[in-house]
Structure formats: structure tokens, C-alpha cells
Design a protein around this motif. Sequence first.
Motif, PDB file in Angstrom:
ATOM      1  N   GLN A 152       0.850  -1.189   0.000  1.00 40.90           N
ATOM      2  CA  GLN A 152       0.000   0.000   0.000  1.00 40.90           C
ATOM      3  C   GLN A 152       0.887   1.241   0.000  1.00 40.90           C
ATOM      4  O   GLN A 152       1.766   1.394   0.837  1.00 40.90           O
ATOM      5  CB  GLN A 152      -0.887   0.018   1.242  1.00 40.90           C
ATOM      6  CG  GLN A 152      -2.074   0.947   1.127  1.00 40.90           C
ATOM      7  CD  GLN A 152      -3.303   0.233   0.595  1.00 40.90           C
ATOM      8  OE1 GLN A 152      -3.543  -0.902   0.928  1.00 40.90           O
ATOM      9  NE2 GLN A 152      -4.063   0.903  -0.241  1.00 40.90           N
ATOM     10  N   ALA A 153       0.690   2.111  -0.956  1.00 38.91           N
ATOM     11  CA  ALA A 153       1.593   3.249  -1.134  1.00 38.91           C
ATOM     12  C   ALA A 153       1.381   4.299  -0.045  1.00 38.91           C
ATOM     13  O   ALA A 153       0.258   4.737   0.186  1.00 38.91           O
ATOM     14  CB  ALA A 153       1.373   3.869  -2.498  1.00 38.91           C
ATOM     15  N   ASN A 154       2.469   4.693   0.613  1.00 36.87           N
ATOM     16  CA  ASN A 154       2.426   5.749   1.620  1.00 36.87           C
ATOM     17  C   ASN A 154       2.763   7.076   0.940  1.00 36.87           C
ATOM     18  O   ASN A 154       3.772   7.714   1.220  1.00 36.87           O
ATOM     19  CB  ASN A 154       3.407   5.440   2.752  1.00 36.87           C
ATOM     20  CG  ASN A 154       3.227   6.392   3.915  1.00 36.87           C
ATOM     21  OD1 ASN A 154       2.149   6.929   4.125  1.00 36.87           O
ATOM     22  ND2 ASN A 154       4.298   6.624   4.661  1.00 36.87           N
ATOM     23  N   LEU A 205      -8.406  12.563  -3.197  1.00 38.94           N
ATOM     24  CA  LEU A 205      -6.968  12.452  -2.967  1.00 38.94           C
ATOM     25  C   LEU A 205      -6.699  12.124  -1.501  1.00 38.94           C
ATOM     26  O   LEU A 205      -7.338  12.684  -0.594  1.00 38.94           O
ATOM     27  CB  LEU A 205      -6.267  13.760  -3.332  1.00 38.94           C
ATOM     28  CG  LEU A 205      -6.285  14.136  -4.819  1.00 38.94           C
ATOM     29  CD1 LEU A 205      -5.801  15.571  -4.997  1.00 38.94           C
ATOM     30  CD2 LEU A 205      -5.410  13.173  -5.626  1.00 38.94           C
ATOM     31  N   VAL A 206      -5.743  11.209  -1.273  1.00 40.04           N
ATOM     32  CA  VAL A 206      -5.360  10.805   0.077  1.00 40.04           C
ATOM     33  C   VAL A 206      -3.839  10.861   0.166  1.00 40.04           C
ATOM     34  O   VAL A 206      -3.146  10.469  -0.781  1.00 40.04           O
ATOM     35  CB  VAL A 206      -5.865   9.379   0.399  1.00 40.04           C
ATOM     36  CG1 VAL A 206      -5.474   8.974   1.805  1.00 40.04           C
ATOM     37  CG2 VAL A 206      -7.377   9.284   0.219  1.00 40.04           C
ATOM     38  N   TRP A 207      -3.314  11.340   1.301  1.00 42.34           N
ATOM     39  CA  TRP A 207      -1.853  11.385   1.481  1.00 42.34           C
ATOM     40  C   TRP A 207      -1.502  11.155   2.955  1.00 42.34           C
ATOM     41  O   TRP A 207      -2.358  11.306   3.833  1.00 42.34           O
ATOM     42  CB  TRP A 207      -1.289  12.728   0.993  1.00 42.34           C
ATOM     43  CG  TRP A 207      -1.844  13.952   1.656  1.00 42.34           C
ATOM     44  CD1 TRP A 207      -1.393  14.549   2.804  1.00 42.34           C
ATOM     45  CD2 TRP A 207      -2.971  14.733   1.216  1.00 42.34           C
ATOM     46  NE1 TRP A 207      -2.156  15.654   3.109  1.00 42.34           N
ATOM     47  CE2 TRP A 207      -3.120  15.804   2.144  1.00 42.34           C
ATOM     48  CE3 TRP A 207      -3.844  14.651   0.129  1.00 42.34           C
ATOM     49  CZ2 TRP A 207      -4.120  16.757   2.023  1.00 42.34           C
ATOM     50  CZ3 TRP A 207      -4.840  15.606   0.014  1.00 42.34           C
ATOM     51  CH2 TRP A 207      -4.979  16.640   0.940  1.00 42.34           C
ATOM     52  N   PRO A 208      -0.254  10.759   3.248  1.00 42.77           N
ATOM     53  CA  PRO A 208       0.136  10.520   4.643  1.00 42.77           C
ATOM     54  C   PRO A 208       0.145  11.817   5.450  1.00 42.77           C
ATOM     55  O   PRO A 208       0.246  12.918   4.894  1.00 42.77           O
ATOM     56  CB  PRO A 208       1.544   9.920   4.521  1.00 42.77           C
ATOM     57  CG  PRO A 208       2.039  10.385   3.208  1.00 42.77           C
ATOM     58  CD  PRO A 208       0.845  10.476   2.304  1.00 42.77           C
ATOM     59  N   GLU A 209       0.062  11.682   6.761  1.00 44.57           N
ATOM     60  CA  GLU A 209       0.080  12.846   7.641  1.00 44.57           C
ATOM     61  C   GLU A 209       1.499  13.421   7.693  1.00 44.57           C
ATOM     62  O   GLU A 209       2.411  12.815   8.254  1.00 44.57           O
ATOM     63  CB  GLU A 209      -0.381  12.455   9.043  1.00 44.57           C
ATOM     64  CG  GLU A 209      -0.494  13.618   9.992  1.00 44.57           C
ATOM     65  CD  GLU A 209      -1.012  13.197  11.360  1.00 44.57           C
ATOM     66  OE1 GLU A 209      -0.898  14.003  12.296  1.00 44.57           O
ATOM     67  OE2 GLU A 209      -1.520  12.072  11.480  1.00 44.57           O
ATOM     68  N   ALA A 219      -3.880  20.186   8.814  1.00 46.05           N
ATOM     69  CA  ALA A 219      -4.605  19.068   9.433  1.00 46.05           C
ATOM     70  C   ALA A 219      -5.190  18.123   8.391  1.00 46.05           C
ATOM     71  O   ALA A 219      -5.616  17.016   8.722  1.00 46.05           O
ATOM     72  CB  ALA A 219      -5.722  19.609  10.327  1.00 46.05           C
ATOM     73  N   HIS A 220      -5.228  18.555   7.117  1.00 42.82           N
ATOM     74  CA  HIS A 220      -5.825  17.721   6.071  1.00 42.82           C
ATOM     75  C   HIS A 220      -4.920  16.541   5.709  1.00 42.82           C
ATOM     76  O   HIS A 220      -3.695  16.668   5.672  1.00 42.82           O
ATOM     77  CB  HIS A 220      -6.073  18.540   4.806  1.00 42.82           C
ATOM     78  CG  HIS A 220      -7.316  19.376   4.861  1.00 42.82           C
ATOM     79  ND1 HIS A 220      -7.406  20.541   5.578  1.00 42.82           N
ATOM     80  CD2 HIS A 220      -8.551  19.192   4.282  1.00 42.82           C
ATOM     81  CE1 HIS A 220      -8.621  21.047   5.432  1.00 42.82           C
ATOM     82  NE2 HIS A 220      -9.330  20.251   4.659  1.00 42.82           N
ATOM     83  N   THR A 221      -5.556  15.396   5.431  1.00 44.37           N
ATOM     84  CA  THR A 221      -4.854  14.245   4.824  1.00 44.37           C
ATOM     85  C   THR A 221      -5.640  13.725   3.625  1.00 44.37           C
ATOM     86  O   THR A 221      -5.313  12.671   3.088  1.00 44.37           O
ATOM     87  CB  THR A 221      -4.651  13.103   5.839  1.00 44.37           C
ATOM     88  OG1 THR A 221      -5.927  12.726   6.381  1.00 44.37           O
ATOM     89  CG2 THR A 221      -3.723  13.515   6.970  1.00 44.37           C
TER      90      THR A 221
END
Length: 478
Positions: free
Chosen positions: A195-197, A211-215, A245-247
Motif C-alpha cells: 500500500q503506497a504511503n 486524494l489521500v496522502w500521509p500525515e 490538518a488535512h490528509t
Amino acid sequence: PLPGAQPSISNAEGDILFLLDSSGSVSYYEFSKVKEFMWDLVQPFSFGPKDVQTSIIHISTTPTMEFPFDRYQSCDGVEQAIRDTRQLMGDTNTGQALSYAKEKFFSNEAGARPEVPKVLVWVTDGFSTDDISEPMQLLKDMGVTVFIVSTGRGNYLELSAAASQPPEKHLHFVDVDDLPIITEELRDAMLDVIQANRLHAVDITSSSFHLVWPELLSQETGYYSLEYAPTNNLAGKRTTQLSGAHTSFTVSNLTPETTYEVALVPESNVHYFPPQTTRVTTLAEEITPAQLLISESSPHSFQVSWAPTPDSVAAYQVLYGPLPGASAQLLEVDGKRNSTVVENLAPNTTYLVTVTAIYRSGKEKSLSAKACTQEEGSKVRHLRFEDMGSNTLKASWDAADGKVLGYRVRCRRQTGPSSLISVSPQIHSVLLTDLPSGTTNKVCVKPMYKNQAGKGLCRMVRMQPATEARGYRHRQRA
């Protein structure tokens, strides 16, 4: 043909190596089933230098690489390469193949990438002519996650020691014909590894993606600049500023079937974070209604259903009227619904139904179908039976209302084949033969009309044993 398409997985990054038993101990049939399994396992992944890469090493007298990791960068290319893979025969020198795999897993020559997760999937019939423990341990020590699928009996202790831990997650014993049973479970376990971080898109539609991204940041340590533009019009770049604060973030109001370049730039006074980029292609616009279904017809109503129901539709209009005729009525239906009931109709009448999708963009798309209401009171009543002796019953019923074209009588025997008898509308009884004594049989009578069948009536009928008195018994279905 190989198994069909699965939902796409675009947020994975890793090098997956298949260790394929290509020796003479595997039959041609088993080899072909394993190839189907391999493709089915990886088919949902996106392939490319920033996604998943895959390769195959044959276990034989001498280990052989079928193709390097970076040779095929698309689903079609990987599928064809797996299809074209041919069995080499020879000895089952698995230990040698594992040593060879260790070299190729980390070599630029084989197209392997230095900083991505490594996964080894070894499909075996459980037999090897040389030692596997030492080369397998070296692979695991270098960070390779090992999954083993045994289609033979195999040595459980040996294979569970060879697989990554815990074995219940990384080791499968399954008959070659039952490989599809473990595909989803194994793929999910592989996804836990690759799973890509990094920035990636999920829930892709024709007009949006999420869209999703790491903290990386927090509310206090900075903010993100999100930039995106069509690949063919980078000058049309749009920029959105998001708090630290967005991820995740949903990008909407996009053009169907368009590739977008996306960049996420973390802005921080504490640490430097390099921009993260990805490329996302929106789906083709769903055209609705593509399917129209008429169901639950009665003398005065029927249900209209349609599919699909994309988010881009604001509302549906259902126009219906009798044929022939010029009069028609209109129903307005919310864009989130996929069905409605049309009521207050005339019995035994054919209607033309047109469903129109009103898109938010102002576009319209229509689809029509014919629907028929049933006859008023179109059902069989009072089904009776008379024992005629010699394993024979006489079934009788009262005539159904309306213009009946005939009746269909179905007898489902407890023993022996079922039978279907069609009779003219003037006939209201039939003889049912070959009903052994002591058996319980199901008899159904249904009236037939010009447009559809009416409502049938069913009864369970028990033939008395030969020792009982002549007669008959029947009871209604529970």
C-alpha cells in the motif's frame, strides 16, 4: 479465457516476483491454472514506474527470468506476458531459483527499484529437489515478504518456516482448481505490504476523484498547496490551499476521460517536505438510463426501474401513456432514486414508458420500454382434486376472469420428472398420471393472457398409500 476485470487498485507501489514451478513435476493443466491465478491476483493493480511492477522466475533445472520488472508498464502488457509464459520442464531446483531471485530482486538490470516494498509469491506443488531454507531466509532478511501457495501436499513445517510470519497470513494450501478461492484474501495481504504511503487517488468518477496522502503536517506546523491541471492544458492549473490538518481532499467539477497532473506541496517552517505528485484519469461519463426494467405488474400499476444512477444526474422524468393513444402523464423522480411505481392505470393495457435523465449540465438522455398491466381478476380460483385410481388425479379449477388464451398446469412430483401441460381456455381440468402412492406432489395452474401470465394457484397433494382408503388429500402451501 483468463478471469474478468476487477475493481482498479491505484494506491499500491512495489515489486512483485512470482516464483513459478515450471518443472516436469507439474502437469500442463496445473501450469495453465496457475497462470490464470497469477493474472487474476495482480490484474486490479496499476502498473508503472510509480506503481506496481511484476516479474516471473521459472523453477526448473536452471532458474530463468521470463521478463524483467520494468518490461511491461500496463495491464494489457502484463496480461499478454503471463499468457505467453511457457513451461520449461526439467528438475525442481527451488533453492537455486531463490538464490537467483535474491540477485534479481535488487538489481537495476532486472528493473527492480531500490526503495519500494518487495513481495515474493511462490506457487509450488510442494516438491523441491534442493534445500530452500538458507536462500529463503536470506531473502526475508533483506526485507522481502514471502507468500507461499502450495497446490500439493507439501511439508507444512518446512513451508510455514519458509513463509513470512505469521504463516496463517502468508501460507495457503489449496487444490489447483480452487485457487480462485484464495485470490482476494492473498491480494489483500499483499496490499498490506505494498500500500503506497504517498499521494494517491481513490473513488475516481467521471467528474471527481478523492486524494489521500500521509500525515505530514499539523494545524500548527504549516499548510498544503494543492495544484491540478489537465495534462493537455497545464496552463489551466487550479490551486487550492488546505490546512496542515488535512490528509485528504475531493477534487470535483472535472472533465470526463481526462488525465490530470496533481501536485501536493507541503509548506512548513519546521521541516522541508518535497512535493508529492500523481497522475489521475477520470472515468468516461456514465450514460443513464442504460437499462430499463418493468416489474411487479398488476391490473392498475407496475414498477419502473433503471440503471445506472450517476451523481451527475439531477432528476429523472418518467413519461407514460397507453398504446395506441396520444395522452401521456409525467412523473418527476429525484436523481438519487432508481425506481418508481406508476399507478392508477387501466387493466390489460400496453403502455409506452420513457425515462429521461436530466443531467446537472443540462443534457438529457432517454430510454423507452413497453409495459403491460394485468387482466382484472386474472387469477385461478378453487383448485380441486379427485382420486381417479391407478396413481392418477384429476385437477379442476374455476375459470379465470378476462380474455384467457389458455392454462398451464405444472406438476412437480416428489419422485420422477416434473410435467407441464397446456390446455385451451375452454378446458378447466386435466388428468395427472404417474403419481406414486404415498408421495406429496405440488400442482400449479396459471392462466395465460395476451401480454403476460396471470396469477397462478398452487396446492400440495398427497397420494394416499395403497393400504389407505381411496380418495385424496390436499393442503395449501404454507
